[in-house]
Design a protein around this motif. Sequence first.
Motif, short mmCIF file in Angstrom:
data_model
loop_
_atom_site.label_atom_id
_atom_site.label_comp_id
_atom_site.label_asym_id
_atom_site.label_seq_id
_atom_site.Cartn_x
_atom_site.Cartn_y
_atom_site.Cartn_z
N LEU A 187 0.94 -1.21 0.02
CA LEU A 187 0.13 0.03 -0.16
C LEU A 187 0.79 1.09 -0.13
O LEU A 187 0.73 2.12 -0.61
CB LEU A 187 -1.13 0.07 1.20
CG LEU A 187 -1.89 1.18 1.42
CD1 LEU A 187 -2.59 1.40 0.11
CD2 LEU A 187 -2.93 0.94 2.48
N ASN A 188 1.95 1.35 0.70
CA ASN A 188 2.72 2.26 0.80
C ASN A 188 3.45 2.69 -0.75
O ASN A 188 3.61 3.74 -0.89
CB ASN A 188 3.92 2.02 1.85
CG ASN A 188 3.61 2.50 3.41
OD1 ASN A 188 2.72 3.06 3.48
ND2 ASN A 188 3.90 1.60 4.06
N MET A 189 3.75 1.39 -1.20
CA MET A 189 4.15 1.55 -2.57
C MET A 189 2.99 2.44 -3.56
O MET A 189 3.60 3.23 -4.41
CB MET A 189 4.72 0.39 -3.34
CG MET A 189 5.26 0.37 -4.32
SD MET A 189 5.43 -1.19 -5.47
CE MET A 189 6.31 -0.85 -6.96
N LEU A 190 1.81 1.87 -3.27
CA LEU A 190 1.14 2.46 -4.25
C LEU A 190 0.77 3.92 -4.12
O LEU A 190 0.57 4.99 -4.86
CB LEU A 190 -0.26 1.82 -4.09
CG LEU A 190 -0.36 0.20 -4.23
CD1 LEU A 190 -1.87 -0.18 -4.23
CD2 LEU A 190 0.18 -0.11 -5.52
N GLN A 191 0.72 4.18 -2.78
CA GLN A 191 0.54 5.74 -2.16
C GLN A 191 1.62 6.46 -2.96
O GLN A 191 1.53 7.73 -3.31
CB GLN A 191 0.54 5.65 -0.77
CG GLN A 191 -0.59 5.27 -0.39
CD GLN A 191 -1.73 6.23 -0.63
OE1 GLN A 191 -2.55 6.10 -1.72
NE2 GLN A 191 -2.12 7.37 0.09
N ARG A 192 2.81 6.10 -3.03
CA ARG A 192 4.16 6.80 -3.47
C ARG A 192 4.15 6.85 -5.10
O ARG A 192 4.09 7.83 -5.53
CB ARG A 192 5.55 6.39 -2.95
CG ARG A 192 6.66 7.15 -3.59
CD ARG A 192 6.83 8.64 -2.94
NE ARG A 192 6.99 8.64 -1.49
CZ ARG A 192 8.20 8.78 -1.02
NH1 ARG A 192 9.28 8.79 -1.64
NH2 ARG A 192 8.22 8.80 0.36
N ALA A 193 3.89 5.66 -5.70
CA ALA A 193 3.83 5.71 -7.09
C ALA A 193 2.79 6.39 -7.85
O ALA A 193 3.05 7.24 -8.65
CB ALA A 193 3.73 4.35 -7.39
N HIS A 194 1.77 6.62 -6.94
CA HIS A 194 0.70 7.25 -7.80
C HIS A 194 0.61 9.02 -7.85
O HIS A 194 0.17 9.57 -8.40
CB HIS A 194 -0.73 7.03 -7.01
CG HIS A 194 -1.51 7.99 -6.23
ND1 HIS A 194 -1.05 7.98 -4.97
CD2 HIS A 194 -2.33 8.93 -6.32
CE1 HIS A 194 -1.48 9.01 -4.26
NE2 HIS A 194 -2.53 9.64 -5.14
N THR A 195 1.98 9.45 -7.13
CA THR A 195 2.18 10.82 -6.94
C THR A 195 3.08 11.37 -8.04
O THR A 195 3.45 12.21 -8.41
CB THR A 195 2.53 11.12 -5.69
OG1 THR A 195 4.00 10.57 -5.63
CG2 THR A 195 2.04 10.72 -4.49
N LEU A 196 3.79 10.19 -8.87
CA LEU A 196 4.66 10.28 -9.88
C LEU A 196 4.23 10.85 -11.26
O LEU A 196 3.03 10.26 -11.55
CB LEU A 196 5.69 9.07 -9.93
CG LEU A 196 6.47 8.48 -8.86
CD1 LEU A 196 7.09 7.42 -9.00
CD2 LEU A 196 7.35 9.65 -8.31
N GLU A 197 4.69 11.39 -11.88
CA GLU A 197 4.19 11.77 -13.26
C GLU A 197 3.85 10.86 -14.23
O GLU A 197 2.78 10.95 -15.01
CB GLU A 197 5.14 12.89 -13.86
CG GLU A 197 5.32 14.41 -13.22
CD GLU A 197 6.12 15.33 -13.97
OE1 GLU A 197 7.09 14.85 -14.86
OE2 GLU A 197 6.13 16.49 -13.81
N THR A 198 4.69 9.95 -14.24
CA THR A 198 4.45 8.67 -15.24
C THR A 198 3.70 7.55 -14.56
O THR A 198 3.53 6.54 -15.40
CB THR A 198 5.66 8.06 -15.92
OG1 THR A 198 6.48 7.96 -14.50
CG2 THR A 198 6.47 9.00 -16.69
#
Length: 417
Positions: A187-198
């Motif tokens: 879940l922490n990975m999803l939360q960080r990844a979804h903030t990235l431009e790509t």
Amino acid sequence: MKMLRFRSPSLRSLDQETLCTIRLLDDSEISCSIQGIRRRDTRGQYLLDHVCNHYNLLEKDYFGIRYVDPEKQRQACAQQPYTMCFRVKFYPNEPMKIKEELTRYLLYLQLKRDVYHGRLLCPFADAAYLGACIIQAELGDHDPDEHPSDYIRDFKLFPKQSLKLERKIIEIHKSELRAQSAALAELNMLQRAHTLETYGVDPHPCKDFTGSTAFLGFTATGFVVFQGNKRIHLLKWADVSKLKFEGKTFYVIGIQKEKKLVLTFHTSTPAACKHLWKCGVENQAFYKCAKSSQIKTVSSSNIFFKGSRFRYSGRVAKEVIEASSKIQRDPPTVRRAQFGQSRSYHSLSHKNLIMNMEPLVPALPSTNEYEETTTDNVHFQWRRSELDAEVRGHIGSPRGRSAFSVSSLRLFVGTPF
């Protein structure tokens, strides 16, 4: 060459059995046979339902089935069994609104692939954090008795993986993520990844009006254009008035700063351009519309000229979130892949498994590439050789009744692997 499609069957061929192998997000495979189904889109939906039943997955509107053409040759569709891939098609804009752990786990597997294949571009700090989340989810807490000083080298997480990056991943794994369960690390990975431009971008290579290479993509926010690792355009869906194509030319018409804006791009073939247009129409409908009843059939060109007509017929993002909130059942069991089954694990003992995976995986860094990086803000850049890793096109989507074409002409045809 033309877009690859299953041929419409004759009445006599309806009784013939079509064999398919479906490759899942953890690289395991399941088999499926299709018989007596006439329509292409219905066959794609049948395959998707087969996979969702296999997982006991309810939040299936985010996913689709893709065709894999290992040799990028049209003849690959002539021999059975056909190889398909189950992948995320629409990336959730707010991962926290996903109701079930199973759905979040499947999205995690997709993002792990995106990181590995260089589709999710990461600044150094984000890359280290995402890598540490993967390690925590795969291995659990750091154990000095079991994990030697260079244990991260057993994981192939990024297309280019420096020693400095590995050291930072170890640092975060030892401290920040300690005591986190696999589900929480994911879940922490999803939360960080979804903030990235790509995040959620499936890059379509093309040329802009100057002849420079650009990568087009569609996200929950809108239409994006990248050159190298730099986003040069973001046109929000509310500001996009029309997507159209003519031959090999793709147009995005919208409004920016209260002025009309027309962006023009050129693809390698008319078939690739048409598929790019369909991907845009689907993403715009899914993320922009409040209800599926608002979706209209769109034309690819002006009303006075003959053009393609297309309509996305699935549920939209707001409806999917609302349906998720109403799920009431005991959560299904999440069967996570064991360490060593993951594509990111590089070991000679798993040579046979790796040989059966998608071709043209980004090469391991050479000896001179595996060195400390001097900058603290490293970006991984899209390159055509790396984007070759997964050639694909959707042939099915949840509740969809529109056929998804397959092109062997584009590096990325459609959206997720």
